[in-house]
Write an enzyme that holds these catalytic residues in place. Structure first.
Site, PDB file in Angstrom:
ATOM      1  N   GLY A  16      49.130  27.765  43.022  1.00  0.00           N
ATOM      2  CA  GLY A  16      49.119  27.037  43.274  1.00  0.00           C
ATOM      3  C   GLY A  16      50.132  27.189  41.537  1.00  0.00           C
TER       4      GLY A  16
ATOM      5  N   GLY B 247      46.443  30.032  45.628  1.00  0.00           N
ATOM      6  CA  GLY B 247      46.445  28.737  46.007  1.00  0.00           C
ATOM      7  C   GLY B 247      46.493  28.861  47.652  1.00  0.00           C
TER       8      GLY B 247
ATOM      9  N   GLU C 273      43.382  35.357  38.824  1.00  0.00           N
ATOM     10  CA  GLU C 273      42.737  34.160  38.119  1.00  0.00           C
ATOM     11  C   GLU C 273      42.613  34.450  36.683  1.00  0.00           C
ATOM     12  OE1 GLU C 273      43.246  32.045  42.221  1.00  0.00           O
ATOM     13  OE2 GLU C 273      42.253  34.248  40.865  1.00  0.00           O
TER      14      GLU C 273
ATOM     15  N   ASP D 225      39.624  30.114  43.051  1.00  0.00           N
ATOM     16  CA  ASP D 225      39.237  28.908  42.857  1.00  0.00           C
ATOM     17  C   ASP D 225      39.666  29.118  44.644  1.00  0.00           C
ATOM     18  OD1 ASP D 225      41.625  29.281  42.120  1.00  0.00           O
ATOM     19  OD2 ASP D 225      41.447  26.429  41.744  1.00  0.00           O
TER      20      ASP D 225
END
Length: 375
Positions: free
Chosen positions: A87, A135, A158, A166
């Site tokens: 992301g 992402g 992450e 996530d």
């Protein structure tokens, strides 16, 4: 008449513009034959997802899902280096610092998109050629088919930037065999090529240069069922001999991974690594010691809870965690150290696992009332 002429000029100008901007658009959405094709088109940014891309892809998937003339959806990246490296973390960081609502909108939009892919009724094929992280994993792993190549590099890195794996990581990671998902989540370990298939993140393995031909064949399928698509992917997969002889990178370590990463707490994992004392264990210990202690604790709990949740419940839980991280210290510090100043020496707060209290962790998982993610 002059007015009409002006209007025509404006319309023509618009048409010309849309043609020009098409190839420069950040995401290309096209219909070819019976296939909807999504092309992530930010090669300079390794096709990282930003909010505007997410807001274009989501309604398009929903439309194609309802369209009787669309039989499958294919997603790919441009530039040859990355499928999607994650992301747009920088934009989120900037927004978080000034309290901009992008920090809600981005995660909300992204997780809704992950859910749309996970629940999509049309066969969804992700061509994960090149770097596929964060992402990028979220827009591929929840679909029916994931085609890796010898260029694929998978990671969920992450914990190194004060975040957690996530995009539904709490759903798919604990469902990988043994404790490999826990290991990947906590250490950010990178898997390459066939190994992405071996752990079950990819469903097929095809040579990178064969992807255009595969895409053509997918588009040419007449009213394809999931079975027909699977048959076509299987035929390409069976013919691919590249790296077939290569051993699985974690082959000799699986027993250790399964025993060490089955511990109930981060402190216990660290203790087991120390007790093991092998070069492999020491290397993992060194890696874990660099990660945000807060992130490590959130991640371990996220995976443990996610193991028995639906994808929707996981995404709702992860949205709560994302907002907790946006309010904290480590995310901004991690991004600074890894992406901005690149000094690779983040100063985590708290700095030690023992200082991250259970009470703090519990609070991060608490419902957000009206602000909870609605799917």
């Amino acid at each position: 008449r002059l007015r009409a002429l002006n209007r025509l000029q404006v319309i023509l100008q618009h048409l010309k513009m849309s043609k020009q901007t098409d190839s420069t658009a950040e995401v290309l959405l096209e219909k070819k034959g019976g296939a909807g094709i999504i092309t992530l088109n930010r090669p300079k940014a390794l096709n990282a997802l930003n909010l505007s891309m997410i807001q274009q892809i989501y309604p398009q998937i929903k439309m194609w899902e309802q369209d009787p003339e669309t039989f499958l959806i294919v997603i790919k990246g441009t530039g040859g280096k990355a499928f999607c490296a994650g992301g747009d973390i920088r934009a989120i960081t900037e927004a978080g610092k000034v309290g901009d609502k992008l920090i809600q909108d981005f995660f909300r939009g992204e997780y809704r998109l992950n859910n749309a892919i996970g629940t999509c009724k049309k066969p969804y094929v992700a061509l994960i050629d090149g770097i596929t992280m964060g992402g990028g994993v979220g827009v591929s792993v929840h679909g029916h088919f994931r085609v890796a190549t010898e260029k694929t590099v998978f990671a969920m890195p992450e914990t190194a930037i004060g975040l957690f794996p996530d995009v539904g990581g709490g759903y798919f990671l604990p469902r990988l065999s043994g404790k490999i998902g826990y290991y990947l989540a906590l250490t950010g370990c990178r898997l390459k090529g066939r190994d992405v298939l071996r752990v079950g993140i990819a469903t097929h393995f095809v040579e990178s240069e064969k992807l255009p031909a595969l895409e053509k064949d997918l588009i040419a399928l007449k009213s394809p069922s999931k079975e027909k698509i699977a048959d076509l992917l299987n035929s390409y997969h069976m013919k691919c001999t590249i790296d077939q002889e290569k051993e699985f990178a974690l082959d000799g370590h699986m027993e250790k991974i399964n025993s060490i990463f089955s511990a109930n707490s981060m402190e216990e994992i660290v203790k087991k690594l120390k007790q093991d004392g092998s070069p492999f264990a020491m290397k993992q210990l060194e890696t874990i010691n660099k990660m945000s202690p807060t992130s490590l604790k959130l991640t371990l709990r996220q995976l443990k809870e996610g193991a028995s949740m639906s994808l929707q419940e996981v995404l709702q839980m992860e949205y709560r965690l994302s907002q907790a991280c946006m309010k904290g210290h480590d995310f901004y510090e991690g991004v600074r150290a890894v992406l901005i100043d690149k000094d690779q020496s983040p100063k985590w707060k708290p700095a030690a696992l023992e200082e991250v209290s259970d009470e703090f962790v519990d609070n991060c998982f608490k419902p957000l009332g009206n602000d909870d993610l609605k799917l």
